[in-house]
Design a protein around this motif. Sequence first.
Motif, PDB file in Angstrom:
ATOM      1  N   ARG A   1     -26.851  13.341 -62.257  1.00  0.00           N
ATOM      2  CA  ARG A   1     -28.179  13.226 -62.883  1.00  0.00           C
ATOM      3  C   ARG A   1     -29.089  14.375 -62.432  1.00  0.00           C
ATOM      4  NH1 ARG A   1     -29.345   7.276 -61.289  1.00  0.00           N
ATOM      5  NH2 ARG A   1     -27.158   6.708 -61.245  1.00  0.00           N
ATOM      6  N   TYR A   2     -29.012  14.711 -61.137  1.00  0.00           N
ATOM      7  CA  TYR A   2     -29.810  15.851 -60.678  1.00  0.00           C
ATOM      8  C   TYR A   2     -29.311  17.138 -61.350  1.00  0.00           C
ATOM      9  CZ  TYR A   2     -32.446  19.068 -57.820  1.00  0.00           C
ATOM     10  OH  TYR A   2     -33.311  20.061 -57.419  1.00  0.00           O
ATOM     11  N   ARG A   3     -27.993  17.252 -61.473  1.00  0.00           N
ATOM     12  CA  ARG A   3     -27.414  18.448 -62.117  1.00  0.00           C
ATOM     13  C   ARG A   3     -27.902  18.541 -63.563  1.00  0.00           C
ATOM     14  NH1 ARG A   3     -21.267  18.047 -62.248  1.00  0.00           N
ATOM     15  NH2 ARG A   3     -21.753  16.676 -64.001  1.00  0.00           N
TER      16      ARG A   3
ATOM     17  N   CYS B   1     -34.100  11.716 -66.705  1.00  0.00           N
ATOM     18  CA  CYS B   1     -32.654  11.934 -66.470  1.00  0.00           C
ATOM     19  C   CYS B   1     -32.145  11.128 -65.288  1.00  0.00           C
ATOM     20  CB  CYS B   1     -32.339  13.377 -66.115  1.00  0.00           C
ATOM     21  SG  CYS B   1     -33.316  14.655 -66.793  1.00  0.00           S
ATOM     22  N   PHE B   2     -33.069  10.668 -64.428  1.00  0.00           N
ATOM     23  CA  PHE B   2     -32.638   9.984 -63.205  1.00  0.00           C
ATOM     24  C   PHE B   2     -32.425   8.484 -63.416  1.00  0.00           C
ATOM     25  CE2 PHE B   2     -34.386  13.942 -61.746  1.00  0.00           C
ATOM     26  CZ  PHE B   2     -33.473  14.329 -60.780  1.00  0.00           C
ATOM     27  N   ILE B   3     -32.811   7.972 -64.587  1.00  0.00           N
ATOM     28  CA  ILE B   3     -32.576   6.552 -64.876  1.00  0.00           C
ATOM     29  C   ILE B   3     -31.115   6.394 -65.307  1.00  0.00           C
ATOM     30  CG2 ILE B   3     -33.172   4.661 -66.443  1.00  0.00           C
ATOM     31  CD1 ILE B   3     -35.980   5.886 -66.632  1.00  0.00           C
TER      32      ILE B   3
ATOM     33  N   TRP C   1     -44.466  15.952 -54.992  1.00  0.00           N
ATOM     34  CA  TRP C   1     -44.434  14.516 -55.294  1.00  0.00           C
ATOM     35  C   TRP C   1     -43.052  13.895 -55.159  1.00  0.00           C
ATOM     36  CZ3 TRP C   1     -48.911  11.948 -55.434  1.00  0.00           C
ATOM     37  CH2 TRP C   1     -50.069  12.731 -55.574  1.00  0.00           C
ATOM     38  N   CYS C   2     -42.086  14.682 -54.714  1.00  0.00           N
ATOM     39  CA  CYS C   2     -40.761  14.106 -54.399  1.00  0.00           C
ATOM     40  C   CYS C   2     -40.891  13.406 -53.044  1.00  0.00           C
ATOM     41  CB  CYS C   2     -39.708  15.207 -54.320  1.00  0.00           C
ATOM     42  SG  CYS C   2     -38.126  14.596 -53.692  1.00  0.00           S
ATOM     43  N   PRO C   3     -40.577  12.124 -52.967  1.00  0.00           N
ATOM     44  CA  PRO C   3     -40.807  11.402 -51.706  1.00  0.00           C
ATOM     45  C   PRO C   3     -39.962  11.918 -50.547  1.00  0.00           C
ATOM     46  CG  PRO C   3     -39.578  10.033 -53.257  1.00  0.00           C
ATOM     47  CD  PRO C   3     -40.038  11.238 -54.014  1.00  0.00           C
ATOM     48  N   VAL C   4     -38.888  12.643 -50.854  1.00  0.00           N
ATOM     49  CA  VAL C   4     -38.067  13.179 -49.758  1.00  0.00           C
ATOM     50  C   VAL C   4     -38.157  14.711 -49.695  1.00  0.00           C
ATOM     51  CG1 VAL C   4     -36.508  11.211 -49.659  1.00  0.00           C
ATOM     52  CG2 VAL C   4     -35.992  13.084 -51.224  1.00  0.00           C
ATOM     53  N   GLY C   5     -39.066  15.292 -50.444  1.00  0.00           N
ATOM     54  CA  GLY C   5     -39.338  16.726 -50.323  1.00  0.00           C
ATOM     55  C   GLY C   5     -38.235  17.636 -50.837  1.00  0.00           C
ATOM     56  N   ILE C   6     -37.495  17.196 -51.839  1.00  0.00           N
ATOM     57  CA  ILE C   6     -36.481  18.090 -52.432  1.00  0.00           C
ATOM     58  C   ILE C   6     -37.213  19.208 -53.163  1.00  0.00           C
ATOM     59  CG2 ILE C   6     -34.677  18.227 -54.202  1.00  0.00           C
ATOM     60  CD1 ILE C   6     -33.801  15.409 -53.272  1.00  0.00           C
ATOM     61  N   ASP C   7     -36.789  20.446 -52.883  1.00  0.00           N
ATOM     62  CA  ASP C   7     -37.525  21.626 -53.333  1.00  0.00           C
ATOM     63  C   ASP C   7     -36.677  22.387 -54.350  1.00  0.00           C
ATOM     64  OD1 ASP C   7     -38.499  24.207 -53.611  1.00  0.00           O
ATOM     65  OD2 ASP C   7     -39.103  24.382 -51.511  1.00  0.00           O
TER      66      ASP C   7
ATOM     67  N   ARG D   1     -29.713  13.244 -50.566  1.00  0.00           N
ATOM     68  CA  ARG D   1     -31.142  13.113 -50.218  1.00  0.00           C
ATOM     69  C   ARG D   1     -31.940  12.449 -51.347  1.00  0.00           C
ATOM     70  NH1 ARG D   1     -32.471  18.836 -49.970  1.00  0.00           N
ATOM     71  NH2 ARG D   1     -30.368  19.253 -50.661  1.00  0.00           N
ATOM     72  N   CYS D   2     -31.537  12.665 -52.582  1.00  0.00           N
ATOM     73  CA  CYS D   2     -32.303  12.193 -53.739  1.00  0.00           C
ATOM     74  C   CYS D   2     -32.166  10.677 -53.898  1.00  0.00           C
ATOM     75  CB  CYS D   2     -31.781  12.897 -54.990  1.00  0.00           C
ATOM     76  SG  CYS D   2     -32.513  12.316 -56.529  1.00  0.00           S
ATOM     77  N   THR D   3     -33.315  10.018 -54.133  1.00  0.00           N
ATOM     78  CA  THR D   3     -33.306   8.562 -54.319  1.00  0.00           C
ATOM     79  C   THR D   3     -33.267   8.177 -55.803  1.00  0.00           C
ATOM     80  OG1 THR D   3     -35.705   8.449 -54.424  1.00  0.00           O
ATOM     81  CG2 THR D   3     -34.725   8.285 -52.222  1.00  0.00           C
ATOM     82  N   ALA D   4     -33.224   9.175 -56.685  1.00  0.00           N
ATOM     83  CA  ALA D   4     -33.225   8.936 -58.145  1.00  0.00           C
ATOM     84  C   ALA D   4     -34.460   8.152 -58.588  1.00  0.00           C
ATOM     85  CB  ALA D   4     -31.943   8.241 -58.596  1.00  0.00           C
ATOM     86  N   CYS D   5     -35.604   8.409 -57.933  1.00  0.00           N
ATOM     87  CA  CYS D   5     -36.825   7.669 -58.263  1.00  0.00           C
ATOM     88  C   CYS D   5     -37.447   8.138 -59.580  1.00  0.00           C
ATOM     89  CB  CYS D   5     -37.842   7.824 -57.137  1.00  0.00           C
ATOM     90  SG  CYS D   5     -38.430   9.518 -56.936  1.00  0.00           S
ATOM     91  N   GLY D   6     -37.160   9.383 -59.989  1.00  0.00           N
ATOM     92  CA  GLY D   6     -37.725   9.916 -61.233  1.00  0.00           C
ATOM     93  C   GLY D   6     -39.138  10.455 -61.096  1.00  0.00           C
ATOM     94  N   SER D   7     -39.676  10.507 -59.881  1.00  0.00           N
ATOM     95  CA  SER D   7     -41.033  11.027 -59.695  1.00  0.00           C
ATOM     96  C   SER D   7     -41.141  12.472 -60.186  1.00  0.00           C
ATOM     97  CB  SER D   7     -41.411  10.936 -58.211  1.00  0.00           C
ATOM     98  OG  SER D   7     -42.661  11.493 -57.988  1.00  0.00           O
ATOM     99  N   CYS D   8     -40.101  13.270 -59.945  1.00  0.00           N
ATOM    100  CA  CYS D   8     -40.139  14.686 -60.343  1.00  0.00           C
ATOM    101  C   CYS D   8     -40.279  14.825 -61.863  1.00  0.00           C
ATOM    102  CB  CYS D   8     -38.908  15.433 -59.845  1.00  0.00           C
ATOM    103  SG  CYS D   8     -37.349  14.626 -60.229  1.00  0.00           S
ATOM    104  N   THR D   9     -39.579  14.000 -62.629  1.00  0.00           N
ATOM    105  CA  THR D   9     -39.674  14.117 -64.084  1.00  0.00           C
ATOM    106  C   THR D   9     -41.004  13.568 -64.602  1.00  0.00           C
ATOM    107  OG1 THR D   9     -38.490  12.030 -64.374  1.00  0.00           O
ATOM    108  CG2 THR D   9     -37.177  14.019 -64.441  1.00  0.00           C
TER     109      THR D   9
END
Length: 368
Positions: free
Chosen positions: A319-321, A299-301, A349-355, A260-268
């Motif tokens: 990277r998520y781990r 971490c997602f870059i 602010w996660c574009p795919v709503g990862i919680d 699900r994660c796009t590795a956009c880095g918005s969360c960080t």
Amino acid sequence: MNQEQKFLPRHDLDRLLQQLKEESYNCLGPVVRDGAIQYLPITDSSDLPAGVELDQVPAAYQLEFTDGDRLFNWSNGPQALKPLLFRPRENIWQVQRDSSGNLAFSQADESVEPTAVIGVRACDLAALELQDRHFLVPGAEDPHYKKRRDSLLLIGVDCSQPSDTCFCVSTGDGPDLRSGFDLAMTELEDGFVLRAGTKRGQKILDALNLSAATETQLQQVAIQSEQATARQRRLLPDAGVQKLLLQRPEHPHWQNVAERCTACGSCTSVCPTCFCFSEHSETNLDASVSQQVREWSSCFIPNHSNSHGHPVRADIASRYRQWLTHKLAGWQEQFGRSGCVGCGRCISWCPVGIDITQEVNKLVEDTG
Ligand code: SF4
Ligand code: SF4
């Protein structure tokens, strides 16, 4: 510190702002800009978001405009105090070559003025304390961060309307202000109950010459706090999470998140405790000046984990781990607490709503 609580009528809020100006502070406060609450310069209370409420759910942040008078009836904006102190991008030093070929190194020196921030939340003060511990290690203080930090006066507001995404009760950081403020406010219908947290805050409170808060007002504060606490439904698992995460690097749920994660880095980027950065030099065309630039990293870059030219964490699952395990387990070893203050920004602010709360609970509950 004298914990006597005072009452500031709503129509007198500008007296507080005026007092801050008289003490030479620039004032920042919550302002609606580009569809979100942001800390921006304010001149008086008419700049504050009267009647604005906020709906935050996974992958959505929506302001609602009501006829109400309350100015702080929302939970938080996309950025906490982090960008005020740890800039998203800044020059930290430069080197200049003169016509004889001599090099002169100098530290970037920004002028910083005393700044009061009004409306700060408990989760953001908890995050600031963690940022302080990272950037202000005794003997190795970051001079850029320190200069800005020393200039700040913090006026917090107890959170009365947590969003669906908030879980500061679960991390022990809110919704009421615990520490780290100079002055604390609780907003009621007709005004604000104020208490000082430092001598600087006490000086401002004394200058306002206010009446003591009444028993009824203090009861309203307590009821509001209970209601704000009861509104929160999300939970991070407690204690054993550090051990369980470290024991489960191969858990299949890491891959489930990666799908699900796009590795956009918005969360960080929105996380008020994330402090990773990268540095590079930028040289002008005739190579006479080179500036060393520091900017937020994540971490997602992919190249964040580069070693010998190759990323150690090449796939999104790893990277998520890394992000989650460092935040909730590694920080326990570094700082004696988790790196999550329950602000919920990474969920909204996660574009795919990862919680984060759901993912951790899955990793902890399942045996893998
Ligand atoms: S991990 Fe998410 S909820 Fe926790 S402090 Fe960072 S942004 Fe807030
Ligand atoms: S968890 Fe969400 S916000 Fe974070 S990198 Fe993945 S998609 Fe982006």
